[in-house]
Design an enzyme around this catalytic site. Structure first.
Site, mmCIF file in Angstrom:
data_model
loop_
_atom_site.group_PDB
_atom_site.id
_atom_site.type_symbol
_atom_site.label_atom_id
_atom_site.label_comp_id
_atom_site.label_asym_id
_atom_site.label_seq_id
_atom_site.Cartn_x
_atom_site.Cartn_y
_atom_site.Cartn_z
ATOM 1 N N ASP A 134 50.383 84.708 33.381
ATOM 2 C CA ASP A 134 50.641 86.004 34.015
ATOM 3 C C ASP A 134 51.725 86.814 33.305
ATOM 4 O OD1 ASP A 134 48.699 85.581 35.908
ATOM 5 O OD2 ASP A 134 50.079 84.855 37.450
ATOM 6 N N HIS A 172 58.097 62.226 18.959
ATOM 7 C CA HIS A 172 57.312 63.383 18.533
ATOM 8 C C HIS A 172 58.047 64.697 18.787
ATOM 9 C CE1 HIS A 172 53.690 66.149 18.567
ATOM 10 N NE2 HIS A 172 53.441 65.412 17.499
ATOM 11 N N LYS A 222 60.804 67.876 18.556
ATOM 12 C CA LYS A 222 61.354 68.716 17.495
ATOM 13 C C LYS A 222 62.424 69.613 18.126
ATOM 14 C CE LYS A 222 56.531 68.497 17.026
ATOM 15 N NZ LYS A 222 56.395 67.273 16.320
ATOM 16 N N ASP A 248 76.875 72.538 17.749
ATOM 17 C CA ASP A 248 78.156 72.862 18.377
ATOM 18 C C ASP A 248 78.088 72.999 19.890
ATOM 19 O OD1 ASP A 248 79.261 72.820 15.877
ATOM 20 O OD2 ASP A 248 79.621 74.972 15.724
#
Length: 419
Positions: free
Chosen positions: A161, A337, A339, A344
């Site tokens: 939406d 798997h 990523k 900091d």
């Protein structure tokens, strides 16, 4: 630096004030150095007023996705590298067909290679119900709508939406059905997959919608009334987020350059998680240089993967990284798997982009950049949990590995640009 809100760009003073509130650590100046450097690279602005929910592993991700699909009122846009013809895939397919039959327009993009094992019949009920389905860069030359390209659509993106977006590393597959953080280890042969996704609500969803639209148009999808896919969006939270896409069409990969800049600007620590780690010389230098200026650089990598070539190529970089002071951990009890990166404590990224040549140069990818210490604290807690389930690789022990392993690493590294 300029930040946009629900009603357009904020003033310079408002932008500086918003960023100052997110820069919770006095030990870092990453916002001053990094954000100005990447402003001209990314086509998507920093957007304020968003709510970001961190989703660990498949079960939590799917539960949130199902809820959003169930509540859809107007349209659903989904882009996924892999959609499997299994229990999870069929449940998603059934949910999409049900919404399409109720008048919610479903537009689906899947990658021809990533979903190669899924038969065309799997998508037929959705097409018959009125859904639009696109196969990205079909392997079958008879189905090509444009010149064939090497790159794949590696994105994992769901937009409902125009109000909520899901971004991360989770494909649509039953391998994600079990969570990776358990009170007791899994049974033999049932190693769970460890991945990270985010649910995002707020003005930045419009930017993710633009990325989906660009893919749809590039693949010559059926004409859509895009104006209806960009409804007004109210403020949903307090997070500042940037939607960032990577594509072989770009002169510079925005995701890659943005991550390099963040690492170069790191002052206290840089925690990076990558399922496939085959870095180029620039990324290697950024990691080594950060460690040498006393930044706590930690790489969380898999103990095993579904690609032996990537696995051994990744190992070929360990010695030079460890020698520079980079800490390397391998997740042992799960198939890693994810990523993600945290710099900091205030700069976070979650997405589909691996640290390899395919993601850098050939694939379509999508990441979310989230600024702020509050979300950074959640990311750090997640990283710490992963580290607790991982093994630290030491330089002395690494140099004792067998000669056969070294030869495999050498051979895999020669092919690093193509894996």
């Amino acid at each position: 630096m300029r930040v946009e809100g629900t009603h357009g760009p904020l003033s310079v003073q408002q932008s500086e004030s918003a960023l100052a509130r997110k820069n919770g650590s006095a030990e870092t100046d990453i916002f001053n150095k990094h954000l100005a450097e990447v402003e001209g690279i990314s086509e998507s602005p920093l957007m304020s007023g968003n709510k970001v929910t961190l989703l660990l592993d498949g079960p939590a991700t799917y539960k949130s996705m199902y809820a959003a699909i169930r509540d859809a009122k107007n349209n659903i846009n989904m882009e996924s590298y892999s959609i499997e013809n299994d229990e999870v895939g069929r449940r998603f397919a059934d949910a999409l067909v049900e919404k399409q039959k109720k008048g919610v327009q479903v537009n689906l993009v899947y990658d021809s290679v990533g979903s190669a094992s899924t038969p065309e019949e799997f998508f037929k009920p959705l097409i018959d119900a009125g859904g639009h389905v696109l196969e990205f860069n079909p392997l079958n030359p008879l189905l090509l709508r444009k010149k064939w390209e090497v790159g794949r659509d590696h994105r994992k993106l769901l937009i409902v939406d125009g109000q909520v977006a899901f971004v991360g590393g989770v494909n649509i597959s039953s391998v994600y059905s079990s969570g990776s953080f358990r009170s007791k280890p899994p049974e033999k042969g049932a190693k769970p997959w460890r991945d990270t996704h985010v649910r995002i609500e707020g003005p930045v969803v419009r930017e993710f919608q633009k990325l989906f639209a660009a893919t749809w148009l590039k693949q010559n999808g059926k004409p859509l009334d895009w104006a209806s896919y960009h409804p007004p969006i109210d403020k949903k939270g307090n997070e500042i987020v940037r939607a960032i896409g990577g594509s072989p069409d770009q002169e510079h990969n925005a995701i890659y350059v943005t991550l390099l800049s963040a690492i170069d600007s790191a002052k206290t620590y840089a925690y990076v998680t990558s399922a496939y780690f085959v870095p180029d010389a620039r990324l290697l230098a950024a990691l080594r240089n950060a460690a040498r200026r006393n930044v706590d650089v930690r790489l969380l990598l898999p103990n095993e993967t579904d690609s032996n070539l990537v696995f051994y190529a990744s190992h070929s970089y360990y010695d030079e990284l460890l020698s520079a002071g980079v800490k390397i951990y391998e997740r042992e009890d799960a198939m890693l798997h994810a990523k993600t990166a945290l710099i900091d404590g205030v700069w976070s990224t979650i997405g589909s982009s691996n640290l390899d040549w395919l993601s850098f140069a050939h694939n379509q990818e999508v990441n979310a950049i989230v600024l702020g210490q509050e979300f950074g604290d959640q990311m750090k807690a997640m990283f710490d949990r992963d580290i607790a389930s991982s093994r630290l690789i030491t330089l002395d022990r690494w140099r004792q590995r067998p000669i056969v392993m070294r030869l495999k690493e050498f051979g895999a590294r020669l092919l690093s640009r193509w894996i």
